[in-house]
Motif scaffolding. Sequence first.
Motif, PDB file in Angstrom:
ATOM      1  N   THR A   1      20.388  18.198  14.042  1.00 39.18           N
ATOM      2  CA  THR A   1      20.246  19.457  14.758  1.00 39.18           C
ATOM      3  C   THR A   1      20.987  19.368  16.081  1.00 39.18           C
ATOM      4  OG1 THR A   1      18.237  18.790  15.933  1.00 39.18           O
ATOM      5  CG2 THR A   1      17.967  19.796  13.741  1.00 39.18           C
ATOM      6  N   LEU A   2      21.295  20.517  16.650  1.00 37.19           N
ATOM      7  CA  LEU A   2      21.998  20.547  17.935  1.00 37.19           C
ATOM      8  C   LEU A   2      21.172  19.857  19.014  1.00 37.19           C
ATOM      9  CD1 LEU A   2      24.316  21.470  19.731  1.00 37.19           C
ATOM     10  CD2 LEU A   2      23.155  23.676  19.996  1.00 37.19           C
ATOM     11  N   THR A   3      19.848  20.082  18.983  1.00 39.07           N
ATOM     12  CA  THR A   3      18.984  19.469  19.994  1.00 39.07           C
ATOM     13  C   THR A   3      19.013  17.947  19.883  1.00 39.07           C
ATOM     14  OG1 THR A   3      17.518  21.402  20.059  1.00 39.07           O
ATOM     15  CG2 THR A   3      16.620  19.321  20.854  1.00 39.07           C
ATOM     16  N   THR A   4      18.850  17.422  18.671  1.00 44.92           N
ATOM     17  CA  THR A   4      18.869  15.971  18.471  1.00 44.92           C
ATOM     18  C   THR A   4      20.216  15.382  18.884  1.00 44.92           C
ATOM     19  OG1 THR A   4      17.325  16.184  16.617  1.00 44.92           O
ATOM     20  CG2 THR A   4      18.558  14.129  16.785  1.00 44.92           C
ATOM     21  N   PHE A   5      21.283  16.058  18.503  1.00 51.92           N
ATOM     22  CA  PHE A   5      22.633  15.614  18.868  1.00 51.92           C
ATOM     23  C   PHE A   5      22.788  15.517  20.383  1.00 51.92           C
ATOM     24  CE2 PHE A   5      26.994  16.884  20.023  1.00 51.92           C
ATOM     25  CZ  PHE A   5      27.705  15.835  19.454  1.00 51.92           C
ATOM     26  N   MET A   6      22.382  16.576  21.096  1.00 48.73           N
ATOM     27  CA  MET A   6      22.527  16.603  22.546  1.00 48.73           C
ATOM     28  C   MET A   6      21.604  15.602  23.230  1.00 48.73           C
ATOM     29  SD  MET A   6      24.948  18.454  23.505  1.00 48.73           S
ATOM     30  CE  MET A   6      26.104  19.472  22.581  1.00 48.73           C
ATOM     31  N   GLN A   7      20.431  15.362  22.664  1.00 51.15           N
ATOM     32  CA  GLN A   7      19.521  14.364  23.234  1.00 51.15           C
ATOM     33  C   GLN A   7      20.156  12.971  23.188  1.00 51.15           C
ATOM     34  OE1 GLN A   7      15.982  14.980  20.904  1.00 51.15           O
ATOM     35  NE2 GLN A   7      15.093  16.437  22.359  1.00 51.15           N
ATOM     36  N   HIS A   8      20.723  12.600  22.038  1.00 48.52           N
ATOM     37  CA  HIS A   8      21.363  11.293  21.909  1.00 48.52           C
ATOM     38  C   HIS A   8      22.612  11.199  22.778  1.00 48.52           C
ATOM     39  CE1 HIS A   8      19.088   9.251  18.704  1.00 48.52           C
ATOM     40  NE2 HIS A   8      18.842  10.465  18.228  1.00 48.52           N
ATOM     41  N   LEU A   9      23.380  12.286  22.851  1.00 49.51           N
ATOM     42  CA  LEU A   9      24.610  12.270  23.647  1.00 49.51           C
ATOM     43  C   LEU A   9      24.292  12.182  25.132  1.00 49.51           C
ATOM     44  CD1 LEU A   9      27.656  12.337  23.540  1.00 49.51           C
ATOM     45  CD2 LEU A   9      27.571  14.841  23.478  1.00 49.51           C
ATOM     46  N   LEU A  10      23.232  12.846  25.578  1.00 47.61           N
ATOM     47  CA  LEU A  10      22.820  12.761  26.984  1.00 47.61           C
ATOM     48  C   LEU A  10      22.435  11.330  27.345  1.00 47.61           C
ATOM     49  CD1 LEU A  10      20.694  15.217  29.023  1.00 47.61           C
ATOM     50  CD2 LEU A  10      20.103  12.814  29.059  1.00 47.61           C
ATOM     51  N   ALA A  11      21.688  10.672  26.454  1.00 50.30           N
ATOM     52  CA  ALA A  11      21.287   9.284  26.708  1.00 50.30           C
ATOM     53  C   ALA A  11      22.510   8.373  26.817  1.00 50.30           C
ATOM     54  CB  ALA A  11      20.350   8.804  25.600  1.00 50.30           C
ATOM     55  N   ALA A  12      23.500   8.585  25.948  1.00 52.17           N
ATOM     56  CA  ALA A  12      24.722   7.783  26.000  1.00 52.17           C
ATOM     57  C   ALA A  12      25.503   8.054  27.279  1.00 52.17           C
ATOM     58  CB  ALA A  12      25.592   8.084  24.770  1.00 52.17           C
ATOM     59  N   ALA A  13      25.567   9.326  27.695  1.00 54.73           N
ATOM     60  CA  ALA A  13      26.276   9.694  28.923  1.00 54.73           C
ATOM     61  C   ALA A  13      25.638   9.039  30.142  1.00 54.73           C
ATOM     62  CB  ALA A  13      26.284  11.215  29.085  1.00 54.73           C
ATOM     63  N   ASP A  14      24.312   8.971  30.151  1.00 54.91           N
ATOM     64  CA  ASP A  14      23.614   8.337  31.270  1.00 54.91           C
ATOM     65  C   ASP A  14      23.878   6.834  31.276  1.00 54.91           C
ATOM     66  OD1 ASP A  14      21.879   8.362  33.517  1.00 54.91           O
ATOM     67  OD2 ASP A  14      20.241   7.651  32.260  1.00 54.91           O
ATOM     68  N   ARG A  15      23.866   6.227  30.110  1.00 58.42           N
ATOM     69  CA  ARG A  15      24.068   4.780  30.014  1.00 58.42           C
ATOM     70  C   ARG A  15      25.460   4.374  30.489  1.00 58.42           C
ATOM     71  NH1 ARG A  15      23.288   0.961  24.623  1.00 58.42           N
ATOM     72  NH2 ARG A  15      24.013  -0.976  25.582  1.00 58.42           N
ATOM     73  N   TYR A  16      26.481   5.198  30.204  1.00 58.74           N
ATOM     74  CA  TYR A  16      27.851   4.848  30.572  1.00 58.74           C
ATOM     75  C   TYR A  16      28.330   5.587  31.826  1.00 58.74           C
ATOM     76  CZ  TYR A  16      28.169   2.049  26.406  1.00 58.74           C
ATOM     77  OH  TYR A  16      27.957   1.070  25.474  1.00 58.74           O
ATOM     78  N   ASP A  17      27.377   6.124  32.594  1.00 56.24           N
ATOM     79  CA  ASP A  17      27.658   6.719  33.909  1.00 56.24           C
ATOM     80  C   ASP A  17      28.727   7.807  33.827  1.00 56.24           C
ATOM     81  OD1 ASP A  17      27.478   7.208  36.582  1.00 56.24           O
ATOM     82  OD2 ASP A  17      28.450   5.359  37.239  1.00 56.24           O
ATOM     83  N   LEU A  18      28.437   8.823  32.993  1.00 56.33           N
ATOM     84  CA  LEU A  18      29.341   9.965  32.820  1.00 56.33           C
ATOM     85  C   LEU A  18      28.605  11.227  33.287  1.00 56.33           C
ATOM     86  CD1 LEU A  18      30.579   9.011  29.240  1.00 56.33           C
ATOM     87  CD2 LEU A  18      31.776   8.590  31.400  1.00 56.33           C
ATOM     88  N   PRO A  19      28.565  11.486  34.595  1.00 53.75           N
ATOM     89  CA  PRO A  19      27.754  12.591  35.121  1.00 53.75           C
ATOM     90  C   PRO A  19      28.157  13.969  34.590  1.00 53.75           C
ATOM     91  CG  PRO A  19      29.184  11.659  36.836  1.00 53.75           C
ATOM     92  CD  PRO A  19      29.237  10.733  35.665  1.00 53.75           C
ATOM     93  N   ARG A  20      29.454  14.190  34.383  1.00 51.94           N
ATOM     94  CA  ARG A  20      29.887  15.507  33.884  1.00 51.94           C
ATOM     95  C   ARG A  20      29.361  15.744  32.477  1.00 51.94           C
ATOM     96  NH1 ARG A  20      33.611  19.725  33.486  1.00 51.94           N
ATOM     97  NH2 ARG A  20      34.812  19.752  31.559  1.00 51.94           N
ATOM     98  N   LEU A  21      29.504  14.773  31.599  1.00 55.48           N
ATOM     99  CA  LEU A  21      29.002  14.914  30.223  1.00 55.48           C
ATOM    100  C   LEU A  21      27.485  15.056  30.234  1.00 55.48           C
ATOM    101  CD1 LEU A  21      29.401  14.890  27.174  1.00 55.48           C
ATOM    102  CD2 LEU A  21      29.369  12.393  27.240  1.00 55.48           C
ATOM    103  N   LYS A  22      26.821  14.339  31.101  1.00 56.94           N
ATOM    104  CA  LYS A  22      25.363  14.396  31.177  1.00 56.94           C
ATOM    105  C   LYS A  22      24.892  15.812  31.533  1.00 56.94           C
ATOM    106  CE  LYS A  22      21.503  12.183  33.625  1.00 56.94           C
ATOM    107  NZ  LYS A  22      21.138  11.168  34.641  1.00 56.94           N
ATOM    108  N   VAL A  23      25.551  16.431  32.502  1.00 59.86           N
ATOM    109  CA  VAL A  23      25.177  17.794  32.902  1.00 59.86           C
ATOM    110  C   VAL A  23      25.505  18.796  31.796  1.00 59.86           C
ATOM    111  CG1 VAL A  23      25.647  19.658  34.545  1.00 59.86           C
ATOM    112  CG2 VAL A  23      25.372  17.314  35.369  1.00 59.86           C
ATOM    113  N   MET A  24      26.607  18.598  31.093  1.00 56.01           N
ATOM    114  CA  MET A  24      26.973  19.489  29.985  1.00 56.01           C
ATOM    115  C   MET A  24      25.907  19.429  28.877  1.00 56.01           C
ATOM    116  SD  MET A  24      31.053  18.583  29.912  1.00 56.01           S
ATOM    117  CE  MET A  24      31.659  19.765  28.720  1.00 56.01           C
TER     118      MET A  24
END
Length: 368
Positions: A272-295
Amino acid sequence: MAPIGAIVSTKSKTNHNILSSSSIFETVKGFHEYNIKGYSLAKGMGVGKYRSSHTFTVGGHDWAINFYPDGKTQDNQEYVSLFVELVSPGEAKAMLEFKLLDQSRKGKHDVRGTSECAKVFDREGTIWLWGYMQYMKRSELETSSYLKDDCLTIHCTIGVVQTRDEEGKRYIAPIPSSDMAQNFKSLLESGIGSDITLHVGNEFFRAHKSVLAARSPVFRAQFFGLVGNPADMKTVTIEEVEPFAFKAMLLFLYSDELPEACEYSDSDSPCTLTTFMQHLLAAADRYDLPRLKVMCEEKLCEEITVDNVATTLHLAEKHQCLQLKTICLNFAAKPENLGEIIKSDGYANLEKSLLTDLLKTCAGVVQK
């Protein structure tokens, strides 16, 4: 003096630069949601009588929604009428759309009130109202999913047409749009010049150390930090990140674009879109990608439901997403949502601190 027989030119130099001017027409959009609570009590107030929403501003003009539960005229007394009123003085040109929100949460909103072209409103003239005498029959409304617990919500979008002039720009040559993002995506997809293999779960991804290091401080420290020799590093194992989320993050690193969930979900077990974005947000935080995290945070704010708000709230707390956390708490604290949320699996796993925050938010809602 010119010598005899010489030809003297009297032509002046020509400026080949072309000056241009433009009149630019733009639409400034805004919306307002008007909640009618106790609809059955509003019925019977009389033909031509209405209730108005609070005044709201779009495009520098003040507007209000007028709701006629018994119709605006005798000929339309079997219908509810909906109108938009220009409240502020002056003239405005705008396009409008009415829709009734589906209270069953299935997203099947009623969109039947849309102006095909911009309407001119003039508060000081004769036209300051626009809308529908026969928006919907009361009998149809009262048996629909737009009315629940004697409440309905009217969503009105207004697009105010504005103009601005631009003059004196020198026209030299049209500049093509940048294709850098597409070039970098092609570089990733082709694997040309790749010098690192990333092992994620059961999948392997070829990439370029320099690109990853330029985009992520975490990769920069890993590849070019003080420890180890980056020239000897050929393969890196990535843990605690799902392959589909890592692949999406990798594309972002090369293109600076937010990928679509459907590109990376497994066809056998669609994500689902929600599950996808949840996992992607966690990855963005782990690799210090603030722009992707906010998106990702912005997308998750749009996808909150009673079924996923608890897990999204937990994610927001874990990865310090204050805006997402606030929106989750406000959504969960609504009386019409709280009962169903408490029954969800995600609610049972919420930390005590989040339950305390939710109770405080609920108290604030009650006080209002």
